[in-house]
Scaffold this motif. Structure first.
Motif, PDB file in Angstrom:
ATOM      1  N   UNK A   1      -6.874   5.801  14.872  1.00  0.00           N
ATOM      2  CA  UNK A   1      -6.567   7.326  15.422  1.00  0.00           C
ATOM      3  C   UNK A   1      -5.830   6.621  16.452  1.00  0.00           C
ATOM      4  N   UNK A   2      -6.014   5.445  17.032  1.00  0.00           N
ATOM      5  CA  UNK A   2      -4.855   5.035  18.009  1.00  0.00           C
ATOM      6  C   UNK A   2      -3.884   3.554  18.031  1.00  0.00           C
ATOM      7  N   UNK A   3      -3.417   4.142  16.310  1.00  0.00           N
ATOM      8  CA  UNK A   3      -2.178   3.589  15.587  1.00  0.00           C
ATOM      9  C   UNK A   3      -1.084   3.371  15.473  1.00  0.00           C
ATOM     10  N   UNK A   4      -0.258   2.734  16.637  1.00  0.00           N
ATOM     11  CA  UNK A   4       0.945   3.883  16.147  1.00  0.00           C
ATOM     12  C   UNK A   4       2.004   3.521  14.894  1.00  0.00           C
ATOM     13  N   UNK A   5       1.653   2.410  13.567  1.00  0.00           N
ATOM     14  CA  UNK A   5       1.997   2.930  12.731  1.00  0.00           C
ATOM     15  C   UNK A   5       0.788   1.908  11.610  1.00  0.00           C
ATOM     16  N   UNK A   6       1.375   2.532  10.519  1.00  0.00           N
ATOM     17  CA  UNK A   6       0.737   2.018   9.507  1.00  0.00           C
ATOM     18  C   UNK A   6       1.307   1.564   8.509  1.00  0.00           C
ATOM     19  N   UNK A   7       0.902   0.545   7.405  1.00  0.00           N
ATOM     20  CA  UNK A   7       1.033   0.074   5.995  1.00  0.00           C
ATOM     21  C   UNK A   7       0.486   0.560   5.133  1.00  0.00           C
ATOM     22  N   UNK A   8       0.687   1.340   4.209  1.00  0.00           N
ATOM     23  CA  UNK A   8       0.226   2.093   2.965  1.00  0.00           C
ATOM     24  C   UNK A   8       0.415   1.494   1.337  1.00  0.00           C
ATOM     25  N   UNK A   9      -0.547   0.995   1.166  1.00  0.00           N
ATOM     26  CA  UNK A   9      -0.318   0.552  -0.675  1.00  0.00           C
ATOM     27  C   UNK A   9      -1.449   1.753  -1.666  1.00  0.00           C
ATOM     28  N   UNK A  10      -0.067   2.161  -1.981  1.00  0.00           N
ATOM     29  CA  UNK A  10      -0.260   3.482  -3.415  1.00  0.00           C
ATOM     30  C   UNK A  10      -0.066   2.314  -4.689  1.00  0.00           C
ATOM     31  N   UNK A  11      -0.709   2.650  -5.997  1.00  0.00           N
ATOM     32  CA  UNK A  11      -0.731   2.052  -7.057  1.00  0.00           C
ATOM     33  C   UNK A  11      -0.691   2.967  -7.780  1.00  0.00           C
ATOM     34  N   UNK A  12       0.496   2.284  -8.643  1.00  0.00           N
ATOM     35  CA  UNK A  12       0.313   3.323 -10.545  1.00  0.00           C
ATOM     36  C   UNK A  12      -0.504   2.897 -11.096  1.00  0.00           C
ATOM     37  N   UNK A  13      -2.048   4.142 -11.633  1.00  0.00           N
ATOM     38  CA  UNK A  13      -3.001   3.512 -12.706  1.00  0.00           C
ATOM     39  C   UNK A  13      -2.355   2.842 -13.550  1.00  0.00           C
ATOM     40  N   UNK A  14      -3.179   1.436 -13.536  1.00  0.00           N
ATOM     41  CA  UNK A  14      -2.959   0.632 -15.020  1.00  0.00           C
ATOM     42  C   UNK A  14      -3.575   0.683 -16.502  1.00  0.00           C
ATOM     43  N   UNK A  15      -4.150   2.755 -16.931  1.00  0.00           N
ATOM     44  CA  UNK A  15      -4.720   2.931 -18.001  1.00  0.00           C
ATOM     45  C   UNK A  15      -3.816   4.126 -18.213  1.00  0.00           C
TER      46      UNK A  15
END
Length: 224
Positions: free
Chosen positions: A210-224
């Motif tokens: 909750x205190x983070x000032x930034x984020x690195x987010x990773x999303x995936x396209x489903x393999x199937x």
């Protein structure tokens, strides 16, 4: 931005996600991340709206070998499939409407192979520093540079004002953005058929809190 201690952790994460596949950078600019990633052996392509920045990239060692398309990363396309698409350093905010940001996620999914990943690095809106009735937050203050973020809360608008002393003169540069919350980005990903896999505070994989000032987010396209 260009210091090794900033660039190398980002390249480490991106190289691991790219694996043996190709990487596509949205907003490739002058190659701050793309060139060291390519030096790791990852084939890198890019999209950027600025012809001047792409020309600067081309003049750098290894830059001429990269496949770069000039256009908006909301809809411009590069041939082929990629195991990784990434967008760093708040660049998603350069798309100043929600519809453009949604289109960006759709464009990322369009380029990704099954099982591929889309990565965004972006700041968390600093609205907790905004007192009632005030629209500006100072984010930088030193002898040669002042930075003030001006918020339009009703429209998720943000203008970053930079005042810099150059050769004894004070120069102003104002850049418009659309700020966006992590949950809204997750919804954009779902609309594009992707799912959240990881969210860290930074490229060293520190936990997001909750205190983070930034984020690195990773999303995936489903393999199937």
């Amino acid at each position: 931005m260009f210091a090794a201690e900033v660039v190398e952790p980002a390249v480490d994460v991106l190289a691991s996600l790219a694996g043996d596949g190709r990487a596509l950078e949205f907003g490739i600019g002058t190659g701050r991340i793309a060139l060291p990633l390519a030096a790791r052996g990852v084939p890198v392509a890019g999209i950027d709206l600025s012809e001047a920045m792409v020309a600067d990239l081309r003049r750098k060692e290894g830059g001429a070998a990269l496949d770069v398309v000039v256009g908006s990363f909301a809809d411009a396309q590069v041939d082929g499939e990629f195991s990784l698409v990434y967008l760093v350093f708040n660049t998603i905010g350069n798309l100043t409407s929600q519809s453009e940001q949604v289109a960006c996620f759709a464009n990322a999914a369009r380029h990704l192979a099954r099982g591929g990943h889309f990565v965004i690095e972006v700041g968390v809106p600093d609205l907790r520093s905004l007192p009632v009735g005030q629209t500006g937050v100072v984010f930088a203050m030193d002898e040669d540079h002042w930075g003030i973020d001006e918020y339009d809360v009703a429209n998720q608008g943000l203008i970053s004002h930079h005042f810099e002393r150059v050769d004894g003169e004070l120069r102003r540069n104002s850049i418009p953005f659309r700020y966006v919350w992590p949950a809204e980005l997750d919804l954009m990903a779902r609309l594009a058929g992707m799912e959240l896999r990881r969210r860290w505070e930074d490229w060293t994989r520190s936990p997001f809190t909750s205190e983070s000032r930034q984020h690195v987010s990773v999303w995936r396209k489903p393999p199937g």
